[in-house]
Design an enzyme around this catalytic site. Structure first.
Site, PDB file in Angstrom:
ATOM      1  N   CYS A  75       0.852  -1.347  -0.034  1.00 61.03           N
ATOM      2  CA  CYS A  75       0.179  -0.319  -0.580  1.00 61.03           C
ATOM      3  C   CYS A  75       1.003   1.426  -0.104  1.00 61.03           C
ATOM      4  O   CYS A  75       1.509   2.152   0.935  1.00 61.03           O
ATOM      5  CB  CYS A  75      -0.590   0.175   0.978  1.00 61.03           C
ATOM      6  SG  CYS A  75      -1.694   1.437   0.990  1.00 61.03           S
ATOM      7  N   GLY A  76       1.182   1.707  -1.117  1.00 61.15           N
ATOM      8  CA  GLY A  76       2.043   2.890  -1.082  1.00 61.15           C
ATOM      9  C   GLY A  76       1.406   3.985  -0.742  1.00 61.15           C
ATOM     10  O   GLY A  76       1.945   4.860   0.401  1.00 61.15           O
TER      11      GLY A  76
ATOM     12  N   CYS B 147      -4.850   5.015  -5.162  1.00 62.94           N
ATOM     13  CA  CYS B 147      -3.991   3.970  -4.578  1.00 62.94           C
ATOM     14  C   CYS B 147      -2.485   3.818  -5.215  1.00 62.94           C
ATOM     15  O   CYS B 147      -2.666   4.116  -6.779  1.00 62.94           O
ATOM     16  CB  CYS B 147      -5.114   2.718  -5.386  1.00 62.94           C
ATOM     17  SG  CYS B 147      -4.401   1.277  -5.145  1.00 62.94           S
TER      18      CYS B 147
HETATM   19  N1  LIG Z   1      -4.069   1.920  -1.527  1.00 66.19           N
HETATM   20  C1  LIG Z   1      -3.427   0.902  -1.469  1.00 66.19           C
HETATM   21  C2  LIG Z   1      -3.532   0.197  -2.691  1.00 66.19           C
HETATM   22  C3  LIG Z   1      -4.077  -1.358  -1.544  1.00 66.19           C
HETATM   23  C4  LIG Z   1      -4.311  -2.405  -1.944  1.00 66.19           C
HETATM   24  C5  LIG Z   1      -4.962  -3.405  -1.585  1.00 66.19           C
HETATM   25  N2  LIG Z   1      -5.949  -2.859  -2.029  1.00 66.19           N
HETATM   26  C6  LIG Z   1      -5.308  -4.566  -2.042  1.00 66.19           C
HETATM   27  O1  LIG Z   1      -3.835  -5.324  -3.377  1.00 66.19           O
HETATM   28  O2  LIG Z   1      -5.656  -5.509  -1.598  1.00 66.19           O
HETATM   29  C7  LIG Z   1      -2.042   1.782  -2.476  1.00 66.19           C
HETATM   30  O3  LIG Z   1      -1.876   2.522  -2.072  1.00 66.19           O
HETATM   31  O4  LIG Z   1      -0.976   1.087  -2.833  1.00 66.19           O
END
Ligand SMILES: N[C@H](CCC[C@H](N)C(=O)O)C(=O)O
Length: 294
Positions: A76-77, A224
């Site tokens: 989760c970046g 994301c």
């Molecule tokens: N919000 C996150 C990603 C979460 C990924 C998650 N939803 C999974 O791979 O299950 C980000 O900033 O990278």
């Protein structure tokens, strides 16, 4: 019961993040606690980033990542930037080495307040993503949604940033797609045995892109970070962009992704503190701090 733990509600350009301080204790944030916190409008979140004591020499902390449905995530970046912001405010330190289930990663707070996270190296093998069946070329796989003779979304690129991503390329406005309808179907498509994060991406120049993401385990989010990384890597692999790209996300925020020559993907952006409190990591019962210190 091990007692309550402090937390900070933060966001990474709109990605709703809870940073939980689980240092000095052996228990973990449970799926039930995540679901309870997500059910309250004040603490509704996309990911919980739980800071635990280090497990491996040379790393400062182990970070456990939970989605809002209680499932775990490998990366989760945007959440990692929030962790850096919280720890930098506490310690004055600017650089950190963390461990997650996906491996070791480095992060740094810059003088202008932006934060860069080294998200590691992408993987492209069909077993790495993973896919349920062999695809030799993951730059474009056979997968479509909508009417068979006029698919709405089709032929995504797939990539693992530690977690599974599918990127659907579109020529027109990303807002013209019903991602809330197609997202869950694609996330849970049998081709993705561990489900997948689903992104639609419009390349607007060799150095700019607009993306919207339906996140595995969290649904539509305002940003994301790992999807931004996956989209840039996939765009560069398919010659849609160069290796250094600025992305606009639904929250209106910007992220910068650079796929370095050494194969590491660097995600840079902001992180914002909202309020702090304490919670019970087993039930999710929580209370806001009366006098919150940033
Ligand atoms: N919000 C996150 C990603 C979460 C990924 C998650 N939803 C999974 O791979 O299950 C980000 O900033 O990278």
């Amino acid at each position: 019961m091990a007692g309550t733990a402090p937390f900070a509600k933060m966001n990474g350009i709109g990605n709703e993040i809870i940073v939980a301080d689980m240092r000095g204790r052996a228990d973990r944030v449970t799926a039930a606690a995540a679901i309870t916190l997500n059910g309250d409008t004040a603490t509704k979140f996309d990911q919980i980033m739980a800071i635990h004591d280090a497990r491996t020499p040379g790393t400062a902390f182990f970070i456990d990542i939970l989605n809002s449905d209680g499932t775990g995530a490998q990366a989760c970046g945007n959440g990692m930037r929030c962790v850096v912001r919280a720890l930098a405010a506490e310690t004055g330190q600017k650089t950190f080495t963390f461990e997650t289930v996906a491996g070791i990663l480095n992060a740094r707070e810059h003088d202008d307040g932006s934060i860069s996270v080294d998200m590691g190296t992408p993987r492209f093998g069909w077993q790495d993503i993973p896919l349920a069946e062999e695809f030799r070329d993951t730059r474009m796989i056979e997968l479509q949604i909508g009417p068979i003779d006029a698919p709405v979304l089709h032929s995504p690129s797939v990539v693992s940033m530690g977690n599974p991503h599918a990127i659907f390329w579109v020529d027109n406005d990303v807002w013209s797609y019903e991602l809330d309808r197609f997202g869950p179907l694609l996330e849970n498509h049998p081709i993705f045995p561990e489900r997948a994060n689903i992104t639609i991406a419009q390349v607007t120049s060799p150095g700019t892109m607009v993306i919207r993401t339906w996140e595995r385990g969290a649904g539509l989010t305002k940003a994301c970070g790992s999807a931004a990384c996956a989209a840039v890597v996939a765009a560069a692999r398919t010659r849609r962009t160069g290796r250094s790209v600025t992305l606009v996300t639904p929250g209106g925020g910007e992220l910068h992704v650079e796929w370095r020559d050494d194969d590491h993907v660097i995600l840079t952006g902001a992180a914002e503190w909202e309020f702090s409190g304490s919670f019970d990591p087993s039930t999710g019962a929580w209370a806001r701090d009366t006098e919150s210190a940033a």
